[in-house]
Scaffold this motif. Structure first.
Motif, PDB file in Angstrom:
ATOM      1  N   LEU A 106      20.699 -19.985  44.581  1.00 18.11           N
ATOM      2  CA  LEU A 106      19.471 -20.629  45.053  1.00 18.11           C
ATOM      3  C   LEU A 106      18.789 -19.786  46.131  1.00 18.11           C
ATOM      4  O   LEU A 106      17.567 -19.665  46.164  1.00 18.11           O
ATOM      5  N   VAL A 107      19.603 -19.213  47.013  1.00 17.96           N
ATOM      6  CA  VAL A 107      19.029 -18.424  48.106  1.00 17.96           C
ATOM      7  C   VAL A 107      18.403 -17.133  47.563  1.00 17.96           C
ATOM      8  O   VAL A 107      17.303 -16.736  47.975  1.00 17.96           O
ATOM      9  N   LYS A 108      19.085 -16.470  46.624  1.00 17.77           N
ATOM     10  CA  LYS A 108      18.616 -15.162  46.149  1.00 17.77           C
ATOM     11  C   LYS A 108      17.504 -15.269  45.106  1.00 17.77           C
ATOM     12  O   LYS A 108      16.587 -14.448  45.104  1.00 17.77           O
ATOM     13  N   PHE A 109      17.582 -16.272  44.234  1.00 18.82           N
ATOM     14  CA  PHE A 109      16.632 -16.331  43.134  1.00 18.82           C
ATOM     15  C   PHE A 109      15.575 -17.418  43.293  1.00 18.82           C
ATOM     16  O   PHE A 109      14.509 -17.310  42.689  1.00 18.82           O
ATOM     17  N   ALA A 110      15.860 -18.459  44.068  1.00 21.73           N
ATOM     18  CA  ALA A 110      14.889 -19.552  44.253  1.00 21.73           C
ATOM     19  C   ALA A 110      14.339 -19.580  45.667  1.00 21.73           C
ATOM     20  O   ALA A 110      13.652 -20.534  46.032  1.00 21.73           O
ATOM     21  N   ARG A 111      14.636 -18.545  46.448  1.00 23.83           N
ATOM     22  CA  ARG A 111      14.167 -18.450  47.838  1.00 23.83           C
ATOM     23  C   ARG A 111      14.531 -19.696  48.659  1.00 23.83           C
ATOM     24  O   ARG A 111      13.754 -20.189  49.452  1.00 23.83           O
ATOM     25  N   GLY A 112      15.757 -20.145  48.414  1.00 28.80           N
ATOM     26  CA  GLY A 112      16.238 -21.277  49.185  1.00 28.80           C
ATOM     27  C   GLY A 112      16.594 -20.895  50.610  1.00 28.80           C
ATOM     28  O   GLY A 112      16.750 -19.710  50.933  1.00 28.80           O
ATOM     29  N   GLU A 113      16.719 -21.882  51.462  1.00 28.91           N
ATOM     30  CA  GLU A 113      17.055 -21.668  52.866  1.00 28.91           C
ATOM     31  C   GLU A 113      18.488 -22.122  53.118  1.00 28.91           C
ATOM     32  O   GLU A 113      19.044 -22.957  52.407  1.00 28.91           O
ATOM     33  N   ILE A 114      19.090 -21.549  54.163  1.00 29.04           N
ATOM     34  CA  ILE A 114      20.446 -21.913  54.577  1.00 29.04           C
ATOM     35  C   ILE A 114      20.476 -21.942  56.086  1.00 29.04           C
ATOM     36  O   ILE A 114      19.866 -21.097  56.755  1.00 29.04           O
ATOM     37  N   ALA A 115      21.154 -22.921  56.621  1.00 30.62           N
ATOM     38  CA  ALA A 115      21.204 -23.099  58.081  1.00 30.62           C
ATOM     39  C   ALA A 115      22.210 -22.132  58.692  1.00 30.62           C
ATOM     40  O   ALA A 115      23.042 -21.534  57.994  1.00 30.62           O
ATOM     41  N   LEU A 116      22.124 -21.993  60.009  1.00 34.57           N
ATOM     42  CA  LEU A 116      22.995 -21.064  60.719  1.00 34.57           C
ATOM     43  C   LEU A 116      24.452 -21.440  60.546  1.00 34.57           C
ATOM     44  O   LEU A 116      25.300 -20.588  60.245  1.00 34.57           O
ATOM     45  N   GLU A 117      24.789 -22.718  60.739  1.00 35.46           N
ATOM     46  CA  GLU A 117      26.179 -23.139  60.638  1.00 35.46           C
ATOM     47  C   GLU A 117      26.707 -22.977  59.223  1.00 35.46           C
ATOM     48  O   GLU A 117      27.861 -22.598  59.018  1.00 35.46           O
ATOM     49  N   ASP A 118      25.851 -23.279  58.238  1.00 35.78           N
ATOM     50  CA  ASP A 118      26.300 -23.111  56.856  1.00 35.78           C
ATOM     51  C   ASP A 118      26.548 -21.630  56.548  1.00 35.78           C
ATOM     52  O   ASP A 118      27.519 -21.292  55.845  1.00 35.78           O
ATOM     53  N   ALA A 119      25.705 -20.746  57.065  1.00 34.38           N
ATOM     54  CA  ALA A 119      25.899 -19.318  56.826  1.00 34.38           C
ATOM     55  C   ALA A 119      27.170 -18.833  57.493  1.00 34.38           C
ATOM     56  O   ALA A 119      27.939 -18.046  56.913  1.00 34.38           O
ATOM     57  N   ARG A 120      27.418 -19.311  58.739  1.00 29.82           N
ATOM     58  CA  ARG A 120      28.639 -18.888  59.440  1.00 29.82           C
ATOM     59  C   ARG A 120      29.867 -19.416  58.717  1.00 29.82           C
ATOM     60  O   ARG A 120      30.865 -18.713  58.560  1.00 29.82           O
ATOM     61  N   GLU A 121      29.804 -20.684  58.272  1.00 28.30           N
ATOM     62  CA  GLU A 121      30.930 -21.259  57.535  1.00 28.30           C
ATOM     63  C   GLU A 121      31.159 -20.526  56.218  1.00 28.30           C
ATOM     64  O   GLU A 121      32.303 -20.297  55.809  1.00 28.30           O
ATOM     65  N   ALA A 122      30.072 -20.177  55.544  1.00 25.64           N
ATOM     66  CA  ALA A 122      30.201 -19.446  54.291  1.00 25.64           C
ATOM     67  C   ALA A 122      30.879 -18.098  54.515  1.00 25.64           C
ATOM     68  O   ALA A 122      31.723 -17.678  53.706  1.00 25.64           O
ATOM     69  N   GLY A 123      30.550 -17.389  55.598  1.00 26.65           N
ATOM     70  CA  GLY A 123      31.188 -16.111  55.880  1.00 26.65           C
ATOM     71  C   GLY A 123      32.677 -16.261  56.068  1.00 26.65           C
ATOM     72  O   GLY A 123      33.475 -15.472  55.537  1.00 26.65           O
ATOM     73  N   ARG A 124      33.091 -17.299  56.850  1.00 20.37           N
ATOM     74  CA  ARG A 124      34.528 -17.512  57.058  1.00 20.37           C
ATOM     75  C   ARG A 124      35.221 -17.903  55.758  1.00 20.37           C
ATOM     76  O   ARG A 124      36.319 -17.428  55.461  1.00 20.37           O
ATOM     77  N   SER A 125      34.559 -18.776  54.983  1.00 19.13           N
ATOM     78  CA  SER A 125      35.170 -19.238  53.741  1.00 19.13           C
ATOM     79  C   SER A 125      35.318 -18.091  52.742  1.00 19.13           C
ATOM     80  O   SER A 125      36.355 -17.960  52.075  1.00 19.13           O
ATOM     81  N   LEU A 126      34.300 -17.236  52.619  1.00 14.02           N
ATOM     82  CA  LEU A 126      34.377 -16.118  51.670  1.00 14.02           C
ATOM     83  C   LEU A 126      35.432 -15.115  52.088  1.00 14.02           C
ATOM     84  O   LEU A 126      36.134 -14.549  51.236  1.00 14.02           O
ATOM     85  N   ARG A 127      35.593 -14.868  53.376  1.00 14.01           N
ATOM     86  CA  ARG A 127      36.700 -14.016  53.834  1.00 14.01           C
ATOM     87  C   ARG A 127      38.032 -14.618  53.446  1.00 14.01           C
ATOM     88  O   ARG A 127      38.963 -13.915  53.026  1.00 14.01           O
ATOM     89  N   GLY A 128      38.139 -15.958  53.594  1.00 12.65           N
ATOM     90  CA  GLY A 128      39.382 -16.620  53.213  1.00 12.65           C
ATOM     91  C   GLY A 128      39.647 -16.527  51.733  1.00 12.65           C
ATOM     92  O   GLY A 128      40.796 -16.366  51.291  1.00 12.65           O
ATOM     93  N   VAL A 129      38.590 -16.605  50.904  1.00 10.80           N
ATOM     94  CA  VAL A 129      38.764 -16.472  49.459  1.00 10.80           C
ATOM     95  C   VAL A 129      39.320 -15.097  49.110  1.00 10.80           C
ATOM     96  O   VAL A 129      40.247 -14.955  48.300  1.00 10.80           O
ATOM     97  N   VAL A 130      38.786 -14.054  49.743  1.00  8.93           N
ATOM     98  CA  VAL A 130      39.260 -12.694  49.489  1.00  8.93           C
ATOM     99  C   VAL A 130      40.723 -12.556  49.887  1.00  8.93           C
ATOM    100  O   VAL A 130      41.541 -11.981  49.153  1.00  8.93           O
TER     101      VAL A 130
END
Length: 317
Positions: free
Chosen positions: A268-292
């Motif tokens: 949604l963010v890359k193709f539909a120009r969606g927005e994401i909040a600061l906390e969601d972006a920070r949480e996503a970074g931690r979660s994606l590191r954990g997935v790796v």
């Protein structure tokens, strides 16, 4: 023999100049002819000698003219060998000569030697001569010579300079070839987990969250995660869509269960120009590191991250 026959025909056409024989007991008649009698320098001419005597007389014709030089010049020269032919009581000799001086030139031929029953006669050839015409004009003072041509000056080529330029060009080509070989050398493979951690650190060093670029931060973290999964998990490709990747991995447990949420939101963010909040972006970074980390521990149980996760679970239990 054809040449001799032609000479005989010429001889019969022209009456020879007879040299009288003073002694009747040895009747010998001799004649000679120079043809042509006027030549240019270097132009060949012929001397015909005809001797008529009774049967049994021996003839000895001279080998050629006297070759003694005069003032460094040899006036008369013989070309080739003499040709001698007998026709009944008649002997014919043919000489091919060339003159190298102008004016009236005596042929300087030795006498013919004739012998018969102990008697010897030498009919002379001292009267044989040829006139050599000059090729110069009648009055050489009227000849205006052309001006002297200038000296040919050849340019001096500095070969050392050109050799140095050639050597420099060869050196440049060799250096360029070595540099290309070095640049295209096979690079050692990089561990996908190490590469992913390096890229995560590079994204964090850009301080995108502090600058308010939440969507760019989130998209970059998702791209690194997708690239890691394509390199580490079998059957996952970089060109897979989100649904194809999730269908292949089927993440259900632990932090991997958060992967579908973040991948779909990244679309949604890359193709539909969606927005994401600061906390969601920070949480996503931690979660994606954990997935790796979780995928690396599952795929590579002997790795340090697998041991670290196992130790953390043991302490929590």
């Amino acid at each position: 023999m054809t040449f001799v026959v032609l000479a005989l025909l010429l001889w019969q056409a022209v009456a020879p100049q007879a040299a009288p024989n003073p002694r009747a007991e040895l009747p010998v008649q001799m004649g000679f002819r120079v043809s042509p009698d006027t030549v240019l320098i270097g132009q060949p001419f012929s001397l015909f000698i005809k001797v008529l005597a009774p049967k049994g007389v021996r003839f000895e014709f001279p080998a050629g003219p006297d070759t003694t030089t005069q003032n460094g010049i040899r006036p008369i020269e013989l070309r080739g060998d003499k040709v001698v032919s007998m026709l009944g009581d008649t002997a014919v000799a043919l000489y091919s000569l060339v003159a190298w001086d102008v004016g009236t030139q005596p042929l300087r031929m030795p006498d013919v030697r004739v012998t018969f029953e102990g008697q010897e006669r030498r009919p002379p050839l001292a009267g044989a001569s040829v006139f050599v015409k000059s090729v110069l004009p009648a009055d050489t003072s009227l000849r205006i010579p052309k001006p002297a041509r200038p000296l040919i000056v050849l340019a001096v080529i500095n070969w050392w300079l050109w050799l140095m330029i050639l050597a420099a060009a060869i050196a440049v080509v060799l250096l360029w070839w070595v540099w290309r070989r070095w640049r295209n050398r096979p690079k050692p493979p990089v561990d996908p987990y190490v590469h992913a951690q390096t890229e995560f650190g590079r994204i964090e060093a850009r301080h995108l969250l502090e600058d308010g670029q939440y969507a760019e931060y989130f998209a970059a973290m998702v791209d690194v995660t997708r690239e890691y999964l394509a390199a580490r998990v079998p059957a996952v490709r970089r060109s897979d869509t989100t649904s194809e990747l999730l269908r292949t991995m089927n993440p259900r447990e632990g932090v991997e269960s958060e992967l579908p949420r973040w991948l779909e939101e990244a679309d949604l963010v890359k193709f539909a120009r969606g927005e994401i909040a600061l906390e969601d972006a920070r949480e996503a970074g931690r979660s994606l590191r954990g997935v790796v980390d979780h995928v690396e521990a599952r795929v590579n149980p002997e790795s340090q991250v697998a041991k670290r996760i196992a130790s953390a679970k043991a302490r929590a239990a």
